[in-house]
Design a protein around this motif. Sequence first.
Motif, short mmCIF file in Angstrom:
data_model
loop_
_atom_site.label_atom_id
_atom_site.label_comp_id
_atom_site.label_asym_id
_atom_site.label_seq_id
_atom_site.Cartn_x
_atom_site.Cartn_y
_atom_site.Cartn_z
N VAL A 124 0.87 -1.18 0.00
CA VAL A 124 0.00 0.00 0.00
C VAL A 124 0.90 1.22 0.00
N PRO A 125 0.74 2.13 -0.96
CA PRO A 125 1.59 3.33 -1.00
C PRO A 125 1.53 4.12 0.30
N GLU A 126 2.65 4.61 0.72
CA GLU A 126 2.73 5.34 1.98
C GLU A 126 1.83 6.57 1.95
N GLY A 127 1.06 6.73 3.00
CA GLY A 127 0.20 7.90 3.13
C GLY A 127 -1.11 7.81 2.38
N MET A 128 -1.31 6.77 1.58
CA MET A 128 -2.52 6.70 0.76
C MET A 128 -3.78 6.57 1.60
N VAL A 129 -3.79 5.58 2.51
CA VAL A 129 -4.98 5.35 3.33
C VAL A 129 -5.26 6.55 4.21
N GLY A 130 -4.25 7.10 4.81
CA GLY A 130 -4.43 8.24 5.70
C GLY A 130 -4.96 9.48 5.00
N SER A 131 -4.78 9.57 3.70
CA SER A 131 -5.24 10.75 2.95
C SER A 131 -6.73 10.68 2.62
N LEU A 132 -7.34 9.51 2.77
CA LEU A 132 -8.75 9.33 2.41
C LEU A 132 -9.63 9.72 3.60
N ILE A 133 -9.69 11.01 3.88
CA ILE A 133 -10.33 11.48 5.10
C ILE A 133 -11.85 11.35 5.05
N SER A 134 -12.43 11.10 3.87
CA SER A 134 -13.88 10.90 3.78
C SER A 134 -14.28 9.45 4.03
#
Length: 991
Positions: A675-685
């Motif tokens: 999983v690319p770093e920061g990808m999941v955390g950026s999906l704030i919705s």
Amino acid sequence: MDLAEGEIGSLVPKLRFLLEDEYNLEGAVQRQLVFILDELQMIYSFLRAAEVRDEQVKIWERKVREFCYDMEDRIDIFLVNADASRPPERIGGKSSSSWLKRAMKKPIILGGKAHGDFAAAIEDMVMQLQELSERSLRYEYDHRFGRTADEIMAEQAARTSVDPRLPALYRNERELVGMDEARGELVKMLTQGDGDQRKLKIVRILGMGGVGKTTLAKAVYNSLEAEFDCSAFVSVSLNQDMKKVLRDIILELDDAEDYTRLSTMDDNRLIHKIQGFLKNNRFLIVIDDIWTTEVWKTIGSALVDSHCGSRVITTTRKYDVAVLVGMETYRLKSLSYDNSKKLFYRRIFGGEGNCPNNSQLDDACDKILKKCSGLPLAIITVASVFASKPLEEWSIAAFTYGSNRYVDNMRMVLSHSYYNLPSHLRNCVLHLSMFPENCWVEKDFLIWKWIAEGFVNGERGMSLFEIGERYFNELVNSSMIQIAEGHAIDGCRVHPVVFSLIRSISSEDYFSTVLGDDEHHYTLAGGGGSSNININIIARRIAMHRRNVEHRHIDTTTYNNMMSIGKVRSFSASLCFIEAMPQLSSFQVLRVLALEYCTGLRTSTHLRQIGNLVHLRYLGLVGAGVLHELPEETVGGLRLLQTLDLRETRIAKLPSSISKLGNLMCLCAGWIQAVPEGMVGSLISLEDLRIYGVTGGDFVKDLAAEVGRLQRLRVLEIGFEYMDIELENALVESLRKLDKIQHLEVNYIWYRRTVMLDDEQGGWVPPRCIRQLVFGGIFFVELPSWIHSERLPHLSHLNLTLDVVQDRHVKTLGSLPQLRSLVILLTDRNEEFVVVGADGGANFTQLRFFASNMPVKFETRLGLPPPMPNLEQVEFRVRSAPAAAEASSSWFSSLANLPSLAKATVVLGDPWTRTLESDEAVQTLRHEAGIVDANHRFKIKVTTIRENVKLTEEPFYHRFRFRNPHFKALELEMERMMSSRQEAGSSSAPR
């Protein structure tokens, strides 16, 4: 209300926001938008007022709906061309349409062509609307100055049969089948029980339309009527004339009353008269077919309690009415197959003994009864249809699509539930017609599709999913759908007869086009069950089921001839050959694309086409086993995407372009290796995140930490190949930040004893809003101290593995007020029985499903309430037949103390080694279960670990997710994956 009203309600907010905000629109365009808005509001008012509608008005309504679809598509195309990236659906509690307002806070400078195209499109829409408005004036004139509404109603009444419920009131009791047990239980509820029997008791009968509520109430009424001073049986139905209902009650109680004098009284005087009559009398009153709580409040105010032992029975198909009405509820179920067969043969031949011995007859009967699925009204209807027909003409199609007085009466009864729904719920019901018949439908993903389609209207302070979940519950409460409850209430079914009804309505209203598994199984708009295709019909939704390479030529020709293919909003396919589908590039405004277990999907061709579907809100590629990667360009441009479902694919790495999807609310993936770093955390919705397996790499701890940034997360399902103390710490730290989490499922492929999850002082404590907790492969020493009724008042589903279970743990679990499903497993087999209900405490009052591998006995004592009074299913899981045999005698006999039990299952075999018992041992245990079966109302099934498809307690890679039993192809894929794993000796999980 009609479907067109729902579409107007969805379009009007968008038009208002376009006018309120600066968007550099020309003055002429703004004036045209004002005209469209005003005209739509006028049309909306006309539709609400036109309660009596002839065929002309219905045709006009369909044109209004098509206009709204086209107008909304034009607006969406304009926004996409403006590159207005759609923000999250809910920020700060704003409504679903607020995305448009926020998108236009900043003026966006468009090229002349974009403005010109939009202006031309609006001008065209204005011309269409003017024509529609002129037609509405003509129809309004016809209603006001031509034929009156009374004249139209009289004409319709002349063609309408009498109340179809009347036969139930006058049915000979010798004709009743399968009602003896229900009648006995209802009489017992009315005449026995704890407390003062002199008090007024109200018992409600709840069930779907046609299940026999009126028949049962009348049978009980007849058997008890003589024991009371006075009695009344009054049907309400959809009649909202309360004066008539109150007059009917008085006339039933006292036939000497003067009807003319009663006709002059208002509601208050009628209520007062009823109260005076009942004051010193012991009465039995049945109020049949109540539809609204308001009706019951009026009737209930007249029923005084004089402590004479009076009784009231009510019937309804709506749960909210049942909750308000009575003290106790009798939920009437469908007939068993055996009773269905008795009823069918009795209606045709006068009884089973009179029917001819004919294998063709048995086959035809079996198909018909499966279609009727235990619904008495449907069985009686189809028997009446076929009674005068020769056997060779018996066809379920005649029952499903035919038209005669029996079928019309049945549809009238069932359609009341549909037409009594508000317009936004009717869209949701018709959407279910796109699924295969008798299909199990996942609740969460059904709601996400409703949201993507625009069926869910935003409300301040609630997320779209929460509103959609409320819609789902309202459909359950109205008996339109049946929940599939076991381990969790995570799905629903539609009764086959109701399904035929909504397929028919969907066809008549041009809602969807459905292609089945052969060229004669079309359900096309306006086509009913015919395979004749009207190419002039605008298809907005298309569904395909089991279409293979043999249908490629048929379907390709069909789609090429449909000039409206570019206007399709939703396309769903299950178990289909990809080449039998239309070209994905032909869809211009597609919002929902769901391809489930479809073959022939190619990355190079089809995924590139998907990447161009810029209007997509929902993308589901479930079961695409050949799919190994998802290219960056496929999802990067889908700025409006809300749901991305990649379950049961072989995609090992999620593309970084997913981080651009600012509207994404639901993300599901299978077995992920990167999983690319920061990808999941950026999906704030994100509200719903499901990654069923994570393996290898340092990214795993980063992923666990990023989850804590998803402040709106309600659902988290995640599985790990390994879990050390650092990973557990990272996960626990994230869980502490998720104060809105309602559904948490954590799985670990290799068993591990938890540290932080079991430590209330320094670890994690669930928020009070938690509903479901599932821990697979994670051991707790004992029941965590944070599991108790005050901390978890809403917990409904719990799955835990413990080292030890003590009596105090059982009492704690039994006190959880909302617990409906419980799976408790022990790490080592406990030799001592755990006793439930011996002291009358820990009653598990809401529990419906219970499974365990520990020996359990259910005990009851005189004067104490029974244990688990609402338990319907129980599973006893044991590694060997000898161990099961040792416990079976005590366990089997104690099942009789569970008053609501319908099904008991013994699952044999070692879940880890997949060791199976000999056929002889299994058959011996099945024989013992059969002996118990013969003496009780419930059934006991003995199965093996390989036969059982719900291995929810096993290590993660054994948790085969049979999300839809309709798709048998998944079973073969599951077996193939397990065989290859065993042969290779690998510990990796299936993707």
